[in-house]
Design a protein around this motif. Structure first.
Motif, PDB file in Angstrom:
ATOM      1  N   PHE A  41       0.935  -1.219   0.071  1.00  0.00           N
ATOM      2  CA  PHE A  41       0.246  -0.065  -0.072  1.00  0.00           C
ATOM      3  C   PHE A  41       0.868   1.428  -0.077  1.00  0.00           C
ATOM      4  N   GLU A  42       2.192   1.421   0.883  1.00  0.00           N
ATOM      5  CA  GLU A  42       2.817   2.402   0.893  1.00  0.00           C
ATOM      6  C   GLU A  42       3.378   2.731  -0.424  1.00  0.00           C
ATOM      7  N   GLU A  43       3.931   1.696  -1.106  1.00  0.00           N
ATOM      8  CA  GLU A  43       4.392   1.766  -2.470  1.00  0.00           C
ATOM      9  C   GLU A  43       3.431   2.358  -3.578  1.00  0.00           C
ATOM     10  N   GLN A  44       2.021   1.996  -3.735  1.00  0.00           N
ATOM     11  CA  GLN A  44       0.803   2.157  -4.237  1.00  0.00           C
ATOM     12  C   GLN A  44       0.737   3.869  -3.976  1.00  0.00           C
ATOM     13  N   MET A  45       0.642   4.152  -3.091  1.00  0.00           N
ATOM     14  CA  MET A  45       0.324   5.566  -2.313  1.00  0.00           C
ATOM     15  C   MET A  45       1.457   6.552  -2.918  1.00  0.00           C
ATOM     16  N   ALA A  46       2.860   6.047  -2.712  1.00  0.00           N
ATOM     17  CA  ALA A  46       3.626   6.834  -3.005  1.00  0.00           C
ATOM     18  C   ALA A  46       3.571   7.173  -4.677  1.00  0.00           C
ATOM     19  N   GLU A  47       3.351   6.157  -5.228  1.00  0.00           N
ATOM     20  CA  GLU A  47       3.283   6.535  -7.102  1.00  0.00           C
ATOM     21  C   GLU A  47       2.067   7.413  -7.047  1.00  0.00           C
ATOM     22  N   LEU A  49       0.590   9.670  -5.166  1.00  0.00           N
ATOM     23  CA  LEU A  49       0.842  11.063  -4.916  1.00  0.00           C
ATOM     24  C   LEU A  49       2.101  11.636  -5.568  1.00  0.00           C
ATOM     25  N   GLY A  50       2.915  10.971  -6.234  1.00  0.00           N
ATOM     26  CA  GLY A  50       4.228  11.485  -6.848  1.00  0.00           C
ATOM     27  C   GLY A  50       5.023  11.820  -5.683  1.00  0.00           C
ATOM     28  N   VAL A  51       5.219  11.039  -4.562  1.00  0.00           N
ATOM     29  CA  VAL A  51       6.116  11.279  -3.531  1.00  0.00           C
ATOM     30  C   VAL A  51       7.172  10.391  -3.376  1.00  0.00           C
ATOM     31  N   ALA A 164      -6.343  16.261  -3.797  1.00  0.00           N
ATOM     32  CA  ALA A 164      -6.261  17.462  -3.949  1.00  0.00           C
ATOM     33  C   ALA A 164      -4.857  17.782  -4.573  1.00  0.00           C
ATOM     34  N   GLU A 165      -4.846  18.886  -5.479  1.00  0.00           N
ATOM     35  CA  GLU A 165      -3.743  19.464  -6.307  1.00  0.00           C
ATOM     36  C   GLU A 165      -3.669  20.800  -6.190  1.00  0.00           C
ATOM     37  N   TYR A 166      -2.356  21.377  -6.202  1.00  0.00           N
ATOM     38  CA  TYR A 166      -1.866  22.772  -6.148  1.00  0.00           C
ATOM     39  C   TYR A 166      -0.960  22.928  -7.198  1.00  0.00           C
ATOM     40  N   LYS A 167      -1.477  23.711  -8.369  1.00  0.00           N
ATOM     41  CA  LYS A 167      -0.458  24.078  -9.373  1.00  0.00           C
ATOM     42  C   LYS A 167       0.100  22.509 -10.135  1.00  0.00           C
ATOM     43  N   GLY A 168      -0.852  21.523 -10.247  1.00  0.00           N
ATOM     44  CA  GLY A 168      -0.185  20.365 -10.750  1.00  0.00           C
ATOM     45  C   GLY A 168       0.553  19.287  -9.901  1.00  0.00           C
ATOM     46  N   ARG A 169       0.541  19.643  -8.595  1.00  0.00           N
ATOM     47  CA  ARG A 169       1.046  18.911  -7.632  1.00  0.00           C
ATOM     48  C   ARG A 169       0.320  18.395  -6.761  1.00  0.00           C
ATOM     49  N   LYS A 170       0.348  17.127  -6.146  1.00  0.00           N
ATOM     50  CA  LYS A 170      -0.552  16.716  -5.165  1.00  0.00           C
ATOM     51  C   LYS A 170      -0.433  17.125  -3.721  1.00  0.00           C
ATOM     52  N   ALA A 171      -1.485  17.497  -3.145  1.00  0.00           N
ATOM     53  CA  ALA A 171      -1.339  17.517  -1.713  1.00  0.00           C
ATOM     54  C   ALA A 171      -0.614  16.442  -1.048  1.00  0.00           C
ATOM     55  N   GLY A 172       0.256  16.901  -0.234  1.00  0.00           N
ATOM     56  CA  GLY A 172       1.083  15.740   0.321  1.00  0.00           C
ATOM     57  C   GLY A 172       2.751  15.704  -0.104  1.00  0.00           C
ATOM     58  N   THR A 173       2.819  16.730  -1.198  1.00  0.00           N
ATOM     59  CA  THR A 173       4.156  16.961  -1.757  1.00  0.00           C
ATOM     60  C   THR A 173       4.547  18.232  -1.550  1.00  0.00           C
ATOM     61  N   LEU A 174       3.837  19.179  -0.912  1.00  0.00           N
ATOM     62  CA  LEU A 174       3.857  20.610  -0.969  1.00  0.00           C
ATOM     63  C   LEU A 174       4.897  21.296   0.137  1.00  0.00           C
ATOM     64  N   ILE A 197       2.340   9.607   6.785  1.00  0.00           N
ATOM     65  CA  ILE A 197       3.038  10.747   6.678  1.00  0.00           C
ATOM     66  C   ILE A 197       3.798  10.500   5.255  1.00  0.00           C
ATOM     67  N   THR A 198       3.699  11.782   4.612  1.00  0.00           N
ATOM     68  CA  THR A 198       4.679  11.567   3.404  1.00  0.00           C
ATOM     69  C   THR A 198       5.697  12.520   3.475  1.00  0.00           C
ATOM     70  N   THR A 199       6.842  12.282   2.855  1.00  0.00           N
ATOM     71  CA  THR A 199       7.950  13.485   2.361  1.00  0.00           C
ATOM     72  C   THR A 199       8.698  12.959   1.275  1.00  0.00           C
ATOM     73  N   ASN A 200       9.383  13.954   0.695  1.00  0.00           N
ATOM     74  CA  ASN A 200      10.378  13.612  -0.194  1.00  0.00           C
ATOM     75  C   ASN A 200      11.999  13.681   0.468  1.00  0.00           C
ATOM     76  N   ASP A 201      12.153  13.667   1.705  1.00  0.00           N
ATOM     77  CA  ASP A 201      13.307  13.827   2.301  1.00  0.00           C
ATOM     78  C   ASP A 201      13.571  12.665   2.789  1.00  0.00           C
TER      79      ASP A 201
END
Ligand code: PLP
Length: 397
Positions: A41-47, A49-51, A164-174, A197-201
């Motif tokens: 599930f975590e892998e599917q969700m990461a994909e 959201l694009g995170v 939800a999205e902000y300028k083409g990026r999904k909430a959770g990546t902002l 929790i999501t993060t790119n870091d």
């Protein structure tokens, strides 16, 4: 016609066979906490959201607490947040001994007003926790700009904003970290409590992963290294022996027990595939509401001109809130009172000594806002019935 504010049984009926089959599979697997269903599930969700990283946890409130700790917030620090949100946003800040600093909102979006943030920054401020309230993203460019200038971490409370999205990026990546809830009433809900929790870091990912599971194991030792800036001297010996494994029952941080159950992850995997359809249905209902109510001069939640509102809630505004709730309820139309009190005036926060009138926009909106049914399985007839009753009330008052 009676219309429920929210009827979770309808969605369940649509996916019942698949969910029950999967649930039985999990029950028979003997693997109940974390494990392969959760990882999948975590892998599917990461994909989706694009995170880069997804860390599932026990619920949305825990996601907020762990994200705040990972962001380096310690007792006595200040965290800037919105006063127009669900209690848990600020409760999480207070739970770790930090001080919520409440900011007023924008009149049209219900979101934190970036113009009011800078004046609240002090040398104790560590982070800004924004909320994408009702499913519409906050003004993230402005917020990130302010945070960068003051060297603050940005945490998104995206509990209401999955998809939800902000300028083409999904909430959770902002921001630096984001928190979600899978409470059954959210746009993506499980059959109980869940969160993530999501993060790119990479570093924040390790720290959150360690905190959610007692600071234990290899990830715990790695997180400790990051937090203390010191290399851990762990005796690896000649590999592990039966009696000594440096990562088993060895704990490196004071953490939490905050894990997602396998059965919830398996159910969420099934529903994630349908999330865009669910959100598109919400959008269709919202469009009808906006169209019909604007013709009748009723102010409402609005679509996002630069992004995608995932329509967690749909709000109408009235200066006769109590009467409207009474009228709709008596007419069989489910409605909800989000939110009756802004957080700065909640009893639990009286120690912070905010006065009435101090955050006037949020106070006004709390006195005006009524939320209408907007779940994906509403029928056209039900939407018609809601519209008719709201307009009837507006005409009579
Ligand atoms: C639901 C919600 C939470 C809390 O999530 P739980 O899973 O119920 O703990 C936090 N913040 C907001 C804005 C929410 O809507």
């Amino acid at each position: 016609m009676k219309v429920s504010f929210l009827d979770l049984k309808r969605q369940y009926a649509e996916i019942q066979e698949e969910v029950e089959e999967k649930a039985i599979e999990v029950l028979r697997s003997g693997s109940y906490v974390m494990g392969s269903y959760v990882k999948e599930f975590e892998e599917q969700m990461a994909e989706y959201l694009g995170v880069k990283h997804v860390v599932t946890v026990a619920n949305g409130t825990e996601a907020l607490v762990i994200a705040l700790k990972a962001a380096g917030v310690v007792p006595g620090d200040e965290v800037i947040t919105t006063t127009f949100t669900f209690f848990a946003t600020a409760e999480a800040i207070a739970t770790i001994g930090a001080i919520p600093v409440f900011v007023d909102i924008e009149d049209d979006s219900f979101n934190i007003d970036p113009k009011n943030i800078e004046e609240k920054i002090t040398d104790k401020t560590k982070a800004i926790m924004i909320v994408h309230i009702f499913g519409k993203c906050a003004d993230m460019d402005e917020i990130n700009k302010i945070a960068k200038k003051a060297n603050l971490k940005v945490i998104e409370d995206a509990a209401q904003a999955i998809g939800a999205e902000y300028k083409g990026r999904k909430a959770g990546t902002l921001g630096d970290l984001a928190c979600f809830s899978f409470y059954p009433t959210k746009n993506l809900g499980c059959a109980g409590d869940g969160g993530m929790i999501t993060t790119n870091d990479d570093d924040l990912y390790k720290i959150c992963s360690a905190y959610k599971n007692h600071g234990a194991g290899k990830i715990g030792s790695e997180a400790r290294e990051l937090l203390t800036n010191k290399k851990e001297e762990i005796k690896e010996q000649e590999g592990q022996t039966e009696l000594y494994d440096p990562y088993k029952y060895y704990n490196y941080l004071i953490g939490h027990n905050s894990r997602l159950d396998a059965i919830q992850a398996a159910i969420l995997s099934i529903k994630l595939r349908k999330l865009d359809t669910y959100n598109a249905n919400r959008e269709k209902i919202a469009k009808r509401y906006v169209e019909e109510f604007s013709k009748n001069n009723i102010r409402t939640s609005t679509p996002d001109p630069i992004g995608i509102n995932c329509w967690h809630q749909f709000a109408v505004r009235t200066d006769k809130k109590e009467e409207m709730i009474k009228f709709l309820t008596e007419s069989g139309i489910g409605c909800s009172n989000f939110y009756p009190v802004p957080l700065h005036l909640q009893k639990a926060f009286d120690y912070l000594k905010y006065e009435e009138g101090s955050l006037p926009v949020a106070e006004k909106l709390c006195s005006e806002t009524v939320c209408l049914p907007i779940f994906p399985e509403l029928t056209d007839e039900e939407v018609d019935a809601v519209i008719a009753k709201v307009i009837e009330f507006q005409g009579e008052k």
